[in-house]
Design a protein around this motif. Structure first.
Motif, PDB file in Angstrom:
ATOM      1  N   PRO A  87       0.872  -1.357   0.130  1.00 49.03           N
ATOM      2  CA  PRO A  87      -0.401   0.128   0.162  1.00 49.03           C
ATOM      3  C   PRO A  87       0.806   0.891   0.096  1.00 49.03           C
ATOM      4  O   PRO A  87       0.900   1.975  -1.019  1.00 49.03           O
ATOM      5  CB  PRO A  87      -0.763   0.096   0.955  1.00 49.03           C
ATOM      6  N   GLN A  88       1.687   1.359   1.245  1.00 49.16           N
ATOM      7  CA  GLN A  88       3.017   2.640   0.691  1.00 49.16           C
ATOM      8  C   GLN A  88       3.475   2.809  -0.844  1.00 49.16           C
ATOM      9  O   GLN A  88       4.119   3.916  -0.839  1.00 49.16           O
ATOM     10  CB  GLN A  88       3.616   2.014   1.857  1.00 49.16           C
ATOM     11  N   ASP A  89       3.354   1.651  -1.555  1.00 49.88           N
ATOM     12  CA  ASP A  89       3.734   1.936  -2.377  1.00 49.88           C
ATOM     13  C   ASP A  89       2.760   3.185  -3.722  1.00 49.88           C
ATOM     14  O   ASP A  89       3.378   3.442  -5.038  1.00 49.88           O
ATOM     15  CB  ASP A  89       3.953   1.070  -4.135  1.00 49.88           C
ATOM     16  N   THR A  90       2.186   3.248  -3.436  1.00 47.63           N
ATOM     17  CA  THR A  90       0.562   4.321  -3.644  1.00 47.63           C
ATOM     18  C   THR A  90       0.818   5.549  -4.106  1.00 47.63           C
ATOM     19  O   THR A  90       1.545   6.218  -3.140  1.00 47.63           O
ATOM     20  CB  THR A  90      -0.244   3.929  -3.015  1.00 47.63           C
ATOM     21  N   ALA A  91       1.348   5.577  -5.479  1.00 50.31           N
ATOM     22  CA  ALA A  91       1.369   6.919  -6.135  1.00 50.31           C
ATOM     23  C   ALA A  91       1.517   7.293  -7.580  1.00 50.31           C
ATOM     24  O   ALA A  91       1.217   7.015  -8.244  1.00 50.31           O
ATOM     25  CB  ALA A  91       2.749   7.016  -5.449  1.00 50.31           C
ATOM     26  N   MET A  92       1.477   8.716  -8.070  1.00 52.87           N
ATOM     27  CA  MET A  92       1.488   8.578  -9.055  1.00 52.87           C
ATOM     28  C   MET A  92       2.835   8.123  -9.208  1.00 52.87           C
ATOM     29  O   MET A  92       4.107   8.792  -9.291  1.00 52.87           O
ATOM     30  CB  MET A  92       1.352  10.313  -9.411  1.00 52.87           C
ATOM     31  N   TYR A  93       3.574   7.785 -10.073  1.00 51.25           N
ATOM     32  CA  TYR A  93       4.765   8.152 -10.820  1.00 51.25           C
ATOM     33  C   TYR A  93       5.073   8.560 -12.125  1.00 51.25           C
ATOM     34  O   TYR A  93       4.346   8.560 -13.158  1.00 51.25           O
ATOM     35  CB  TYR A  93       4.922   6.058 -11.322  1.00 51.25           C
ATOM     36  N   TYR A  94       5.944   8.715 -12.146  1.00 48.90           N
ATOM     37  CA  TYR A  94       6.450   9.990 -13.118  1.00 48.90           C
ATOM     38  C   TYR A  94       7.746   9.041 -13.895  1.00 48.90           C
ATOM     39  O   TYR A  94       8.874   8.599 -13.476  1.00 48.90           O
ATOM     40  CB  TYR A  94       7.070  10.998 -12.704  1.00 48.90           C
ATOM     41  N   CYS A  95       8.339   9.019 -15.226  1.00 49.52           N
ATOM     42  CA  CYS A  95       9.088   8.901 -15.987  1.00 49.52           C
ATOM     43  C   CYS A  95      10.082  10.483 -16.265  1.00 49.52           C
ATOM     44  O   CYS A  95       9.341  11.043 -16.316  1.00 49.52           O
ATOM     45  CB  CYS A  95       8.721   8.391 -17.261  1.00 49.52           C
ATOM     46  N   ALA A  96      11.525   9.584 -16.296  1.00 54.90           N
ATOM     47  CA  ALA A  96      12.169  11.242 -16.484  1.00 54.90           C
ATOM     48  C   ALA A  96      13.329  10.475 -17.260  1.00 54.90           C
ATOM     49  O   ALA A  96      13.896   9.537 -17.225  1.00 54.90           O
ATOM     50  CB  ALA A  96      12.667  11.568 -15.344  1.00 54.90           C
ATOM     51  N   ALA A  97      14.138  11.860 -17.908  1.00 54.90           N
ATOM     52  CA  ALA A  97      15.024  11.421 -18.570  1.00 54.90           C
ATOM     53  C   ALA A  97      16.080  12.944 -18.801  1.00 54.90           C
ATOM     54  O   ALA A  97      15.382  14.305 -18.910  1.00 54.90           O
ATOM     55  CB  ALA A  97      14.842  11.966 -19.957  1.00 54.90           C
ATOM     56  N   GLU A  98      17.416  12.415 -18.585  1.00 56.54           N
ATOM     57  CA  GLU A  98      18.386  13.511 -18.840  1.00 56.54           C
ATOM     58  C   GLU A  98      19.146  13.127 -20.038  1.00 56.54           C
ATOM     59  O   GLU A  98      19.724  12.426 -19.847  1.00 56.54           O
ATOM     60  CB  GLU A  98      19.479  14.102 -17.528  1.00 56.54           C
ATOM     61  N   TYR A  99      19.444  14.364 -20.900  1.00 56.71           N
ATOM     62  CA  TYR A  99      19.956  14.048 -22.488  1.00 56.71           C
ATOM     63  C   TYR A  99      20.989  15.422 -22.514  1.00 56.71           C
ATOM     64  O   TYR A  99      21.131  16.201 -22.605  1.00 56.71           O
ATOM     65  CB  TYR A  99      19.098  14.100 -23.341  1.00 56.71           C
ATOM     66  N   PRO A 100      22.345  14.696 -21.908  1.00 52.96           N
ATOM     67  CA  PRO A 100      23.687  15.482 -21.571  1.00 52.96           C
ATOM     68  C   PRO A 100      23.280  16.556 -23.188  1.00 52.96           C
ATOM     69  O   PRO A 100      23.635  17.562 -23.512  1.00 52.96           O
ATOM     70  CB  PRO A 100      24.717  14.932 -21.150  1.00 52.96           C
ATOM     71  N   ALA A 101      23.110  15.436 -24.170  1.00 55.00           N
ATOM     72  CA  ALA A 101      23.978  16.559 -25.354  1.00 55.00           C
ATOM     73  C   ALA A 101      22.587  17.592 -25.469  1.00 55.00           C
ATOM     74  O   ALA A 101      22.769  18.420 -25.974  1.00 55.00           O
ATOM     75  CB  ALA A 101      23.178  15.526 -26.369  1.00 55.00           C
ATOM     76  N   TYR A 102      21.694  17.271 -24.886  1.00 59.20           N
ATOM     77  CA  TYR A 102      20.900  18.459 -25.092  1.00 59.20           C
ATOM     78  C   TYR A 102      21.431  19.965 -24.487  1.00 59.20           C
ATOM     79  O   TYR A 102      20.148  21.017 -24.639  1.00 59.20           O
ATOM     80  CB  TYR A 102      19.302  18.568 -24.801  1.00 59.20           C
ATOM     81  N   LYS A 103      21.951  19.771 -22.968  1.00 58.36           N
ATOM     82  CA  LYS A 103      22.746  20.897 -22.411  1.00 58.36           C
ATOM     83  C   LYS A 103      24.164  21.342 -22.579  1.00 58.36           C
ATOM     84  O   LYS A 103      24.439  21.479 -22.469  1.00 58.36           O
ATOM     85  CB  LYS A 103      22.448  20.309 -21.476  1.00 58.36           C
ATOM     86  N   GLY A 104      24.859  20.265 -24.038  1.00 53.44           N
ATOM     87  CA  GLY A 104      25.822  21.067 -24.318  1.00 53.44           C
ATOM     88  C   GLY A 104      27.109  20.513 -23.124  1.00 53.44           C
ATOM     89  O   GLY A 104      27.981  20.021 -22.676  1.00 53.44           O
ATOM     90  N   SER A 105      26.225  19.043 -22.181  1.00 48.81           N
ATOM     91  CA  SER A 105      27.376  18.587 -21.224  1.00 48.81           C
ATOM     92  C   SER A 105      27.633  17.130 -21.593  1.00 48.81           C
ATOM     93  O   SER A 105      27.325  16.700 -23.013  1.00 48.81           O
ATOM     94  CB  SER A 105      26.543  18.635 -20.123  1.00 48.81           C
TER      95      SER A 105
END
Length: 130
Positions: A87-105
């Motif tokens: 029950p403690q896993d109940t939540a809204m789950y979000y996917c997230a992404a980091e693409y260094p090329a988009y930031k010049g990193s």
């Protein structure tokens, strides 16, 4: 801009399983880090699992041994297999992404810091009943 499309949330009983999917709409094949975060009602958003394109993975302690993050590069899809849900896993789950090329990193962080991820999905609800 990279659009992340999530699916797979739902309602299950305690002990059940769900698999979340996240499909980044991008053609980039550069280095990336991706992660799943979750936010329960009244709580701050927290990192759950992360993965880098070289396969390195990390998990928060609360889900170790129960959740598995994976990436199908052929399908360009990120997954979160969740087993023995509580029950403690109940939540809204979000996917997230980091693409260094988009930031010049040159490299991504592979972190659970929200500020490191510039692209986010809309969220998918997971509800676990006891």
């Amino acid at each position: 801009h990279v659009q992340l499309v999530e699916s797979g949330g739902g309602s299950v009983q305690s002990g059940g399983s769900l698999r979340l999917s996240c499909a980044p709409r991008t053609t980039t094949r550069s280095e990336y880090c991706m992660a799943w975060f979750r936010q329960a009602p009244g709580k701050e958003r927290e990192g759950v699992a992360n993965i880098r394109n070289d396969g390195y993975k990390g998990y928060t302690d609360a889900v170790k041994g129960r959740f598995t993050i994976s990436r199908d590069d052929a399908m360009n899809t990120l997954y979160l297999q969740m087993t023995d849900l509580k029950p403690q896993d109940t939540a809204m789950y979000y996917c997230a992404a980091e693409y260094p090329a988009y930031k010049g990193s040159s490299a991504c962080h592979l972190s659970f810091r929200e500020e490191d991820y510039e692209f986010w999905g809309q969220g998918t609800q997971v509800t676990v009943s006891s």
